[in-house]
Design an enzyme around this catalytic site. Structure first.
Site, short mmCIF file in Angstrom:
data_model
loop_
_atom_site.label_atom_id
_atom_site.label_comp_id
_atom_site.label_asym_id
_atom_site.label_seq_id
_atom_site.Cartn_x
_atom_site.Cartn_y
_atom_site.Cartn_z
N ASP A 230 0.86 -1.11 -0.01
CA ASP A 230 0.03 -0.14 0.17
C ASP A 230 0.93 1.12 0.10
O ASP A 230 1.71 1.44 0.85
CB ASP A 230 -0.82 -0.03 1.27
CG ASP A 230 -1.95 -1.07 1.09
OD1 ASP A 230 -2.31 -1.59 0.12
OD2 ASP A 230 -2.65 -1.34 2.18
N ASP B 79 -13.27 -4.97 -1.89
CA ASP B 79 -13.23 -4.81 -0.42
C ASP B 79 -14.52 -5.36 0.23
O ASP B 79 -15.56 -4.61 0.29
CB ASP B 79 -12.94 -3.31 0.03
CG ASP B 79 -11.44 -2.94 -0.51
OD1 ASP B 79 -10.63 -3.74 -0.50
OD2 ASP B 79 -11.27 -1.74 -0.82
#
EC number: 4.3.2.10
Length: 252
Positions: free
Chosen positions: A11, A130
């Protein structure tokens, strides 16, 4: 037999690799180019960069990171985060990405999946999901904006729709398992795989090598994503692969 893959996920926020737990409490991990080179040499099968920057300056930094990284990698690089248009995809591929990962923009405009697949080929298009389990409604729903906003789109409906639109791969993160290191959401992932024919990368919960053995033994997903346990040097890609091989599973 298709060999399973182990994929480190980085990330990236404003040019730095960060990691949180259940999408919160981000801490600095290091330089993305250095980490990518480390994982490339450590036996990773692919890499995923997710750009979670909030600013245009942050997104511009990401292009520099991709360019610097891609020229030194010998494995595929998937890049996601902040992609809104075909032009964005073109820019990422031109800077060295092999695949792009679409999430919020695809939920907002599903036709972007078809347009991107038609233009670049479905092998380039990964749809990131997600997934959040809502206990009140007793169903999994897709979230957007880095897991902050829950939609009314059910995960099991969405995965079938994106496959029909031309997605070549799914990256499924079980939000309740993310960063917890307690194991993957096996039942959820197995259900998704029963609904689609495209490869699935499982994300969220990989806390040790045995969790990956369980993942590959109990589901037909193609790859397992790892972040916390690798970034914190609790184990290595090769150590995970060795345990997987000992479990009788073919791994690259």
């Amino acid at each position: 037999m298709i060999k399973k893959r182990i994929i480190p996920c980085l990330d990236v926020k404003d040019g730095r690799v960060v990691k949180g737990i259940q999408f919160k409490g981000l801490r600095d991990i290091g330089n993305p180019v250095d980490l990518a080179i480390y994982y490339n040499e450590a036996g990773a099968d692919e890499l995923v960069f997710l750009d979670i920057s909030k600013t245009e300056e942050g997104h511009s930094l990401m292009l520099e990171v991709i360019e610097q990284t891609a020229s030194r990698l010998f494995i595929p690089l998937t890049v996601g985060g902040g992609i809104q248009s075909l032009d964005d995809i073109t820019q990422l591929l031109n800077h060295g990405a092999d695949k792009v990962s679409l999430n919020s923009s695809a939920l907002k405009n599903p036709q972007l999946i078809k347009q991107a697949s038609d233009k670049f080929g479905r092998q380039c298009i990964c749809i990131a999901i997600d997934s959040y389990y809502d206990p009140e409604r007793k169903a999994h729903y897709c979230c957007t904006h880095g897991g902050k906003k829950m939609t009314n789109i059910k995960v099991y409906d969405w995965v079938q729709q994106v496959e029909q639109l031309g997605a070549g791969e799914l990256l499924v993160t079980s939000m309740g398992h993310d960063g917890m290191k307690q194991g993957f959401d096996i039942e959820h992932l197995a259900k998704i795989k029963s609904l689609v024919n495209i490869p699935i990368i499982a994300s969220g919960g990989g806390g040790n090598a045995q969790h990956f053995v369980e993942l590959f033994n109990q589901t037909d997903v193609s790859a397992g994503l790892a972040a916390s346990i690798l970034h914190d040097r609790e184990t290595t890609v090769q150590s995970i692969k060795e345990v997987i091989r000992q479990g009788g599973i073919a791994v690259r």
